[in-house]
Motif scaffolding. Structure first.
Motif, short mmCIF file in Angstrom:
data_model
loop_
_atom_site.label_atom_id
_atom_site.label_comp_id
_atom_site.label_asym_id
_atom_site.label_seq_id
_atom_site.Cartn_x
_atom_site.Cartn_y
_atom_site.Cartn_z
N SER A 1 0.19 5.45 0.83
CA SER A 1 -0.79 6.34 1.45
C SER A 1 -0.27 7.76 1.49
N SER B 1 0.82 -1.21 0.00
CA SER B 1 0.00 0.00 0.00
C SER B 1 0.85 1.26 0.00
N GLU C 1 -6.95 10.30 5.03
CA GLU C 1 -5.84 9.65 4.35
C GLU C 1 -6.35 8.84 3.16
N THR C 2 -5.61 8.91 2.05
CA THR C 2 -5.90 8.09 0.87
C THR C 2 -4.88 6.97 0.79
N THR C 3 -5.38 5.76 0.54
CA THR C 3 -4.51 4.59 0.41
C THR C 3 -4.81 3.88 -0.90
#
Length: 284
Positions: free
Chosen positions: A110, A108, A122-124
Protein backbone atom coordinates in the motif's frame (compact mmCIF):
# COMPACT_ATOMS: atom_id res chain seq x y z
CA UNK A 1 -21.42 37.19 17.10
CA UNK A 2 -23.52 34.40 15.71
CA UNK A 3 -22.20 33.52 12.25
CA UNK A 4 -24.57 32.47 9.49
CA UNK A 5 -23.13 29.42 7.69
CA UNK A 6 -22.96 29.86 3.94
CA UNK A 7 -21.89 27.34 1.30
CA UNK A 8 -20.30 28.26 -2.02
CA UNK A 9 -17.84 26.62 -4.42
CA UNK A 10 -14.20 27.48 -4.00
CA UNK A 11 -11.42 26.49 -6.40
CA UNK A 12 -7.83 27.64 -6.49
CA UNK A 13 -7.34 31.01 -4.79
CA UNK A 14 -10.60 32.83 -4.03
CA UNK A 15 -11.42 36.13 -2.29
CA UNK A 16 -14.73 36.42 -0.42
CA UNK A 17 -16.27 39.20 1.59
CA UNK A 18 -17.92 38.71 4.97
CA UNK A 19 -20.36 41.26 6.38
CA UNK A 20 -20.18 41.57 10.16
CA UNK A 21 -23.24 43.06 11.91
CA UNK A 22 -23.47 44.35 15.49
CA UNK A 23 -26.77 42.90 16.72
CA UNK A 24 -27.16 45.68 19.33
CA UNK A 25 -26.60 48.67 17.09
CA UNK A 26 -27.22 47.13 13.67
CA UNK A 27 -23.94 48.64 12.58
CA UNK A 28 -21.97 46.52 10.17
CA UNK A 29 -18.70 46.36 8.37
CA UNK A 30 -17.27 44.25 5.56
CA UNK A 31 -14.20 42.04 5.98
CA UNK A 32 -12.21 40.65 3.06
CA UNK A 33 -11.18 37.02 3.41
CA UNK A 34 -8.69 35.33 1.08
CA UNK A 35 -8.95 31.56 0.71
CA UNK A 36 -6.17 29.48 -0.89
CA UNK A 37 -7.39 25.98 -1.64
CA UNK A 38 -4.88 23.11 -1.78
CA UNK A 39 -6.29 20.20 -3.80
CA UNK A 40 -6.21 16.63 -2.51
CA UNK A 41 -3.75 14.60 -4.59
CA UNK A 42 -5.19 12.06 -6.97
CA UNK A 43 -5.06 8.50 -5.64
CA UNK A 44 -1.66 7.13 -6.72
CA UNK A 45 -1.06 4.12 -8.93
CA UNK A 46 1.51 1.52 -7.89
CA UNK A 47 3.67 0.70 -10.91
CA UNK A 48 5.52 -2.60 -10.68
CA UNK A 49 5.10 -6.33 -11.15
CA UNK A 50 2.20 -7.83 -9.23
CA UNK A 51 3.49 -11.41 -9.64
CA UNK A 52 7.21 -11.14 -8.86
CA UNK A 53 9.48 -14.17 -8.91
CA UNK A 54 10.63 -16.03 -5.84
CA UNK A 55 13.91 -14.45 -4.64
CA UNK A 56 13.48 -11.84 -7.35
CA UNK A 57 13.88 -8.08 -6.95
CA UNK A 58 11.20 -5.60 -7.95
CA UNK A 59 11.06 -1.79 -7.95
CA UNK A 60 7.65 -0.27 -7.18
CA UNK A 61 6.76 3.37 -7.90
CA UNK A 62 3.89 5.57 -6.77
CA UNK A 63 2.83 7.73 -9.71
CA UNK A 64 0.05 10.13 -10.64
CA UNK A 65 -2.56 8.19 -12.66
CA UNK A 66 -2.97 11.10 -15.09
CA UNK A 67 0.58 12.35 -15.64
CA UNK A 68 2.28 8.97 -15.11
CA UNK A 69 5.08 10.58 -13.08
CA UNK A 70 5.75 11.04 -9.34
CA UNK A 71 4.06 13.89 -7.48
CA UNK A 72 5.95 17.17 -7.27
CA UNK A 73 6.72 17.85 -3.62
CA UNK A 74 4.98 14.64 -2.61
CA UNK A 75 5.57 12.76 0.62
CA UNK A 76 4.88 9.04 0.55
CA UNK A 77 3.76 6.53 3.14
CA UNK A 78 4.55 2.94 2.09
CA UNK A 79 3.15 -0.10 3.91
CA UNK A 80 4.36 -3.64 3.23
CA UNK A 81 4.37 -6.94 5.20
CA UNK A 82 7.32 -8.69 6.77
CA UNK A 83 6.90 -11.43 4.11
CA UNK A 84 8.50 -8.96 1.69
CA UNK A 85 12.13 -8.08 2.34
CA UNK A 86 13.09 -4.40 2.21
CA UNK A 87 16.04 -3.38 0.02
CA UNK A 88 15.75 0.37 -0.45
CA UNK A 89 13.58 3.47 -0.85
CA UNK A 90 10.24 3.64 0.92
CA UNK A 91 11.13 6.70 3.02
CA UNK A 92 8.92 9.75 3.39
CA UNK A 93 10.38 11.50 0.33
CA UNK A 94 10.79 8.34 -1.79
CA UNK A 95 8.27 7.68 -4.55
CA UNK A 96 9.86 4.24 -5.01
CA UNK A 97 10.27 1.08 -2.94
CA UNK A 98 12.69 -1.78 -3.70
CA UNK A 99 11.71 -5.23 -2.41
CA UNK A 100 12.79 -8.83 -2.72
CA UNK A 101 10.62 -11.88 -2.10
CA UNK A 102 12.05 -14.85 -0.13
CA UNK A 103 8.70 -16.67 0.23
CA UNK A 104 5.91 -17.77 -2.12
CA UNK A 105 3.07 -15.83 -0.50
CA UNK A 106 0.26 -13.47 -1.40
CA UNK A 107 0.13 -10.21 0.54
CA UNK A 108 -0.63 -6.52 0.13
CA UNK A 109 1.45 -3.47 -0.73
CA UNK A 110 0.00 0.00 0.00
CA UNK A 111 0.96 3.63 -0.50
CA UNK A 112 -0.58 7.07 -0.05
CA UNK A 113 0.83 10.47 -0.94
CA UNK A 114 0.63 13.87 0.74
CA UNK A 115 1.13 17.15 -1.12
CA UNK A 116 1.13 20.48 0.73
CA UNK A 117 -0.37 18.79 3.76
CA UNK A 118 -3.28 17.23 1.91
CA UNK A 119 -3.34 13.43 1.81
CA UNK A 120 -4.62 11.19 -0.97
CA UNK A 121 -6.64 8.05 -0.59
CA UNK A 122 -4.56 4.92 -0.05
CA UNK A 123 -3.84 2.51 -2.91
CA UNK A 124 -3.46 -1.19 -2.15
CA UNK A 125 -2.28 -3.88 -4.55
CA UNK A 126 -2.24 -7.63 -3.99
CA UNK A 127 1.22 -9.11 -4.62
CA UNK A 128 1.48 -12.84 -5.39
CA UNK A 129 5.01 -14.26 -5.41
CA UNK A 130 5.37 -16.80 -8.23
CA UNK A 131 7.48 -19.95 -7.70
CA UNK A 132 10.20 -20.86 -10.20
CA UNK A 133 9.62 -23.83 -12.54
CA UNK A 134 11.25 -27.02 -11.24
CA UNK A 135 11.46 -30.72 -12.08
CA UNK A 136 11.50 -30.57 -15.89
CA UNK A 137 13.90 -32.42 -18.16
CA UNK A 138 14.65 -33.15 -21.83
CA UNK A 139 13.48 -36.51 -23.15
CA UNK A 140 16.33 -38.12 -25.18
CA UNK A 141 15.61 -38.93 -28.81
CA UNK A 142 15.71 -42.76 -29.23
CA UNK A 143 17.24 -42.60 -32.72
CA UNK A 144 20.93 -42.75 -33.54
CA UNK A 145 21.92 -39.13 -34.05
CA UNK A 146 23.83 -38.50 -37.29
CA UNK A 147 25.59 -35.34 -38.43
CA UNK A 148 23.47 -32.92 -40.47
CA UNK A 149 20.34 -34.73 -39.32
CA UNK A 150 17.25 -33.07 -37.84
CA UNK A 151 15.77 -34.62 -34.69
CA UNK A 152 12.93 -33.85 -32.32
CA UNK A 153 13.34 -33.18 -28.61
CA UNK A 154 10.61 -32.71 -26.01
CA UNK A 155 10.68 -31.24 -22.52
CA UNK A 156 8.77 -33.05 -19.79
CA UNK A 157 6.49 -31.91 -18.31
CA UNK A 158 5.56 -29.62 -21.16
CA UNK A 159 3.59 -26.71 -19.68
CA UNK A 160 1.53 -24.89 -22.30
CA UNK A 161 1.59 -21.65 -20.29
CA UNK A 162 5.41 -21.62 -20.09
CA UNK A 163 7.99 -20.54 -22.64
CA UNK A 164 11.22 -22.42 -23.27
CA UNK A 165 14.63 -21.18 -24.34
CA UNK A 166 16.65 -23.87 -26.13
CA UNK A 167 20.42 -23.65 -26.62
CA UNK A 168 23.05 -25.88 -28.26
CA UNK A 169 26.63 -25.96 -26.95
CA UNK A 170 29.72 -27.77 -28.18
CA UNK A 171 30.58 -30.58 -25.79
CA UNK A 172 34.30 -29.89 -26.22
CA UNK A 173 34.32 -26.43 -24.64
CA UNK A 174 30.64 -25.56 -23.92
CA UNK A 175 30.69 -22.65 -26.34
CA UNK A 176 27.63 -22.00 -28.45
CA UNK A 177 27.43 -24.05 -31.64
CA UNK A 178 27.44 -27.58 -32.96
CA UNK A 179 23.78 -27.36 -33.94
CA UNK A 180 20.82 -25.08 -34.37
CA UNK A 181 17.15 -25.10 -33.33
CA UNK A 182 15.33 -25.04 -36.66
CA UNK A 183 11.76 -25.11 -35.35
CA UNK A 184 9.81 -24.76 -32.10
CA UNK A 185 11.99 -22.30 -30.18
CA UNK A 186 10.03 -20.99 -27.11
CA UNK A 187 7.90 -24.16 -27.07
CA UNK A 188 8.36 -27.50 -25.32
CA UNK A 189 8.87 -29.39 -28.61
CA UNK A 190 11.75 -28.49 -30.95
CA UNK A 191 13.57 -29.74 -34.01
CA UNK A 192 17.36 -29.54 -33.75
CA UNK A 193 19.78 -29.90 -36.66
CA UNK A 194 23.22 -31.09 -35.57
CA UNK A 195 26.56 -30.35 -37.22
CA UNK A 196 29.39 -32.87 -36.88
CA UNK A 197 30.38 -32.92 -33.21
CA UNK A 198 29.03 -33.95 -29.84
CA UNK A 199 26.90 -31.29 -28.17
CA UNK A 200 25.03 -30.43 -25.00
CA UNK A 201 21.39 -29.49 -25.51
CA UNK A 202 20.06 -27.11 -22.86
CA UNK A 203 16.60 -25.72 -22.11
CA UNK A 204 15.35 -23.15 -19.60
CA UNK A 205 11.68 -22.85 -18.70
CA UNK A 206 10.03 -19.52 -17.84
CA UNK A 207 6.51 -19.59 -16.41
CA UNK A 208 3.67 -17.19 -17.21
CA UNK A 209 5.08 -14.74 -14.62
CA UNK A 210 8.40 -14.65 -16.45
CA UNK A 211 10.18 -16.56 -13.69
CA UNK A 212 12.96 -18.80 -14.99
CA UNK A 213 13.82 -22.13 -13.42
CA UNK A 214 17.19 -23.86 -13.38
CA UNK A 215 18.21 -25.07 -16.82
CA UNK A 216 18.08 -28.74 -17.80
CA UNK A 217 20.83 -30.21 -20.02
CA UNK A 218 21.17 -33.33 -22.17
CA UNK A 219 24.48 -34.54 -23.71
CA UNK A 220 24.01 -35.68 -27.32
CA UNK A 221 26.49 -37.91 -29.16
CA UNK A 222 26.55 -37.00 -32.83
CA UNK A 223 27.77 -39.72 -35.19
CA UNK A 224 29.75 -38.81 -38.30
CA UNK A 225 28.72 -40.11 -41.72
CA UNK A 226 31.23 -42.12 -43.84
CA UNK A 227 32.26 -40.63 -47.17
CA UNK A 228 32.49 -42.99 -50.18
CA UNK A 229 34.28 -42.49 -53.46
CA UNK A 230 31.92 -42.14 -56.42
CA UNK A 231 32.30 -44.94 -58.97
CA UNK A 232 31.11 -45.66 -62.50
CA UNK A 233 30.96 -49.25 -63.80
CA UNK A 234 29.94 -50.84 -67.08
CA UNK A 235 27.95 -54.01 -66.54
CA UNK A 236 26.28 -56.48 -68.85
CA UNK A 237 22.68 -57.46 -68.55
CA UNK A 238 22.11 -60.81 -66.93
CA UNK A 239 25.67 -61.15 -65.62
CA UNK A 240 26.87 -61.03 -62.04
CA UNK A 241 29.01 -57.91 -61.71
CA UNK A 242 31.57 -57.38 -59.00
CA UNK A 243 31.40 -53.85 -57.64
CA UNK A 244 33.83 -52.66 -54.99
CA UNK A 245 32.76 -49.73 -52.80
CA UNK A 246 35.74 -47.67 -51.66
CA UNK A 247 35.84 -45.30 -48.69
CA UNK A 248 37.11 -41.80 -49.38
CA UNK A 249 40.51 -41.13 -47.78
CA UNK A 250 39.09 -38.11 -45.96
CA UNK A 251 36.14 -40.01 -44.49
CA UNK A 252 35.89 -39.29 -40.74
CA UNK A 253 34.67 -42.83 -39.99
CA UNK A 254 34.79 -46.25 -41.57
CA UNK A 255 31.67 -47.70 -43.17
CA UNK A 256 30.33 -50.76 -41.38
CA UNK A 257 27.26 -51.84 -43.35
CA UNK A 258 25.96 -51.00 -46.78
CA UNK A 259 22.50 -50.52 -48.20
CA UNK A 260 22.78 -50.74 -51.97
CA UNK A 261 19.70 -49.52 -53.81
CA UNK A 262 19.26 -49.63 -57.58
CA UNK A 263 17.03 -46.84 -58.83
CA UNK A 264 14.03 -47.97 -60.90
CA UNK A 265 15.19 -45.80 -63.80
CA UNK A 266 18.92 -45.24 -64.22
CA UNK A 267 20.08 -41.73 -65.08
CA UNK A 268 20.06 -41.14 -68.83
CA UNK A 269 17.83 -44.18 -69.57
CA UNK A 270 14.13 -44.36 -70.26
CA UNK A 271 12.04 -47.53 -69.81
CA UNK A 272 10.56 -49.24 -72.88
CA UNK A 273 7.31 -51.03 -72.31
CA UNK A 274 7.18 -54.67 -73.32
CA UNK A 275 7.53 -58.19 -71.95
CA UNK A 276 11.13 -58.76 -73.12
CA UNK A 277 12.75 -55.30 -73.10
CA UNK A 278 13.13 -52.47 -70.69
CA UNK A 279 14.75 -51.74 -67.38
CA UNK A 280 15.19 -54.54 -64.91
CA UNK A 281 13.46 -54.03 -61.58
CA UNK A 282 15.67 -53.20 -58.57
CA UNK A 283 15.89 -56.85 -57.57
CA UNK A 284 16.61 -58.06 -61.13
Amino acid sequence: INPLPTSFPVTGTTIIFARVINDLTSCFNVAQVGLSITPIPRTPVIAGKLDPCLNGTELYRAIDPITGVPYTGGQYTWTYPSDFQYLGGGQINDFYLLLTFPNTVTNSLSVKVSVNGCESAETTESITVAPDPVGYSIIPNPDVICEAGIYQYVVSPNNASSSYNWQVFRASDLTGGGGVVVDGQTTGVVLVQFANEDVVLRVTESNSSGCAGPSSSLPVSVNRRPDMNPATFEVCSGEVSGITLVKNSSSPVDPVTFNVVAPPVLPGLAPILGPTTGILPPDG
